[in-house]
Design a protein around this motif. Sequence first.
Motif, mmCIF file in Angstrom:
data_model
loop_
_atom_site.group_PDB
_atom_site.id
_atom_site.type_symbol
_atom_site.label_atom_id
_atom_site.label_comp_id
_atom_site.label_asym_id
_atom_site.label_seq_id
_atom_site.Cartn_x
_atom_site.Cartn_y
_atom_site.Cartn_z
ATOM 1 N N SER A 28 0.809 -1.220 0.000
ATOM 2 C CA SER A 28 0.000 0.000 0.000
ATOM 3 C C SER A 28 0.841 1.268 0.000
ATOM 4 C CB SER A 28 -0.982 0.009 1.183
ATOM 5 O OG SER A 28 -0.310 -0.093 2.413
ATOM 6 N N VAL A 29 1.998 1.266 0.670
ATOM 7 C CA VAL A 29 2.852 2.464 0.653
ATOM 8 C C VAL A 29 3.327 2.780 -0.767
ATOM 9 C CG1 VAL A 29 5.037 3.459 1.416
ATOM 10 C CG2 VAL A 29 3.554 2.324 3.070
ATOM 11 N N PRO A 30 3.944 1.822 -1.492
ATOM 12 C CA PRO A 30 4.327 2.131 -2.883
ATOM 13 C C PRO A 30 3.123 2.460 -3.765
ATOM 14 C CG PRO A 30 5.426 0.150 -2.126
ATOM 15 C CD PRO A 30 4.397 0.483 -1.092
ATOM 16 N N ALA A 31 1.986 1.796 -3.536
ATOM 17 C CA ALA A 31 0.799 2.059 -4.346
ATOM 18 C C ALA A 31 0.321 3.493 -4.162
ATOM 19 C CB ALA A 31 -0.310 1.082 -3.983
ATOM 20 N N LEU A 32 0.282 3.955 -2.917
ATOM 21 C CA LEU A 32 -0.175 5.310 -2.640
ATOM 22 C C LEU A 32 0.808 6.360 -3.168
ATOM 23 C CD1 LEU A 32 -1.516 4.807 0.998
ATOM 24 C CD2 LEU A 32 -2.890 5.219 -1.044
ATOM 25 N N VAL A 33 2.110 6.032 -3.142
ATOM 26 C CA VAL A 33 3.116 6.993 -3.595
ATOM 27 C C VAL A 33 3.205 7.028 -5.118
ATOM 28 C CG1 VAL A 33 5.591 7.530 -3.635
ATOM 29 C CG2 VAL A 33 4.484 6.891 -1.487
ATOM 30 N N TYR A 34 3.417 5.848 -5.735
ATOM 31 C CA TYR A 34 3.738 5.805 -7.161
ATOM 32 C C TYR A 34 2.502 5.732 -8.064
ATOM 33 C CZ TYR A 34 8.378 4.840 -5.308
ATOM 34 O OH TYR A 34 9.559 4.921 -4.614
ATOM 35 N N ALA A 35 1.433 5.110 -7.594
ATOM 36 C CA ALA A 35 0.241 4.986 -8.447
ATOM 37 C C ALA A 35 -0.795 6.069 -8.173
ATOM 38 C CB ALA A 35 -0.395 3.607 -8.259
ATOM 39 N N LEU A 36 -0.870 6.555 -6.925
ATOM 40 C CA LEU A 36 -1.912 7.508 -6.564
ATOM 41 C C LEU A 36 -1.371 8.890 -6.209
ATOM 42 C CD1 LEU A 36 -4.118 5.007 -4.543
ATOM 43 C CD2 LEU A 36 -4.582 5.942 -6.802
ATOM 44 N N GLY A 37 -0.059 9.080 -6.343
ATOM 45 C CA GLY A 37 0.525 10.410 -6.264
ATOM 46 C C GLY A 37 0.641 11.050 -4.898
ATOM 47 N N GLN A 38 0.584 10.285 -3.812
ATOM 48 C CA GLN A 38 0.727 10.865 -2.485
ATOM 49 C C GLN A 38 2.206 10.959 -2.106
ATOM 50 O OE1 GLN A 38 -1.663 8.859 0.464
ATOM 51 N NE2 GLN A 38 -3.582 9.557 -0.447
ATOM 52 N N ASP A 39 2.542 11.912 -1.209
ATOM 53 C CA ASP A 39 3.912 11.943 -0.718
ATOM 54 C C ASP A 39 4.088 10.854 0.340
ATOM 55 O OD1 ASP A 39 3.586 13.013 2.116
ATOM 56 O OD2 ASP A 39 2.651 14.649 1.005
ATOM 57 N N ALA A 40 5.355 10.576 0.677
ATOM 58 C CA ALA A 40 5.652 9.433 1.547
ATOM 59 C C ALA A 40 5.013 9.560 2.918
ATOM 60 C CB ALA A 40 7.165 9.262 1.690
ATOM 61 N N HIS A 41 4.952 10.770 3.470
ATOM 62 C CA HIS A 41 4.392 10.938 4.810
ATOM 63 C C HIS A 41 2.883 10.682 4.808
ATOM 64 C CE1 HIS A 41 8.182 13.240 4.950
ATOM 65 N NE2 HIS A 41 8.249 12.777 6.178
ATOM 66 N N ALA A 42 2.166 11.203 3.789
ATOM 67 C CA ALA A 42 0.733 10.938 3.687
ATOM 68 C C ALA A 42 0.475 9.467 3.410
ATOM 69 C CB ALA A 42 0.111 11.804 2.586
ATOM 70 N N ALA A 43 1.348 8.847 2.599
ATOM 71 C CA ALA A 43 1.168 7.440 2.244
ATOM 72 C C ALA A 43 1.369 6.521 3.441
ATOM 73 C CB ALA A 43 2.142 7.059 1.126
ATOM 74 N N THR A 44 2.352 6.839 4.296
ATOM 75 C CA THR A 44 2.573 5.983 5.465
ATOM 76 C C THR A 44 1.384 6.059 6.427
ATOM 77 O OG1 THR A 44 3.866 7.776 6.477
ATOM 78 C CG2 THR A 44 5.082 6.024 5.362
#
Length: 285
Positions: A28-44
């Motif tokens: 989910s972390v890579p998915a939120l960052v690379y596929a859905l455009g969130q920054d790492a802090h929001a993704a975590t």
Amino acid sequence: MTGIVAGVLGLVVGLVIGALGGGGGVLSVPALVYALGQDAHAATTGSIVIVGIISVVGVLSRLRDRTIDWRTGLAFGAVGLPTAWAGSVLNRAVPQPVLLLSFAGLTLAVAALMLVRGGDAREEPAAATGPAGRSVPAEDGPAGPDGRTAVLVRPHRRALAVRTAKVLAAGSLIGFLTGFLGVGGGFLVVPALVVLLGMGMPAAIGTSLLVLTLNAAGSLAARAGHLQPDWTVLGPFVAVAVLGALAGKLVADRLSAAALNRSFAVLLLLVGGGVGVQSVLALVA
């Protein structure tokens, strides 16, 4: 379009958590960052929300199976609560590339450990076992009427002390990494239960879901003042992931422990390698 992509990714994450008892945060972390455009802090943070909700569903779906070692799971979770809080505080102070590179390195290390030392992941032991498939050390008792030595199944004090130390150390570390990297900790809990505590894969998966639930609650509590989840993304992600988790449980029930172990390790290698390459490129760019 974003909702559709989030739903598809949620299905994959739910299947992984339901089948393997962890690994959802790894995806989910890579998915939120690379596929859905969130920054790492929001993704975590979003990953912890996703993993926490799915884990609760996973625990509820296993209540009848008796595959959850409640004592070990609650101990892991309790020990990890304060360190999860500390990890969450540190998360806000670390740059995004460093977060993702740390995530990748840890993922690859755990994958290697699973392949090297977890290749003998077994079904529930044929010998005497305790609750949720935990092996119980046996001691020789007094000789019986026929002259043969009776075997008393009871935990040895030294073995119990070693087991307790392992739970304390692993639980603290996993709690910290849950808060710091937003990965739930399941991809660490399952190897810890299998490799360190000798638990069979079915019990490790069920117990891991309990630990994930507790760690996620602690991490979200630490983020309470900074919690701003994007429900346009997380809503469809979580809704479909819950269905995937229930389907994943059915898959797990039909696979051997060795197959589950190998699947987990390969998943970690692929994701860790991909995130590592992306993070290094970002640092040198």
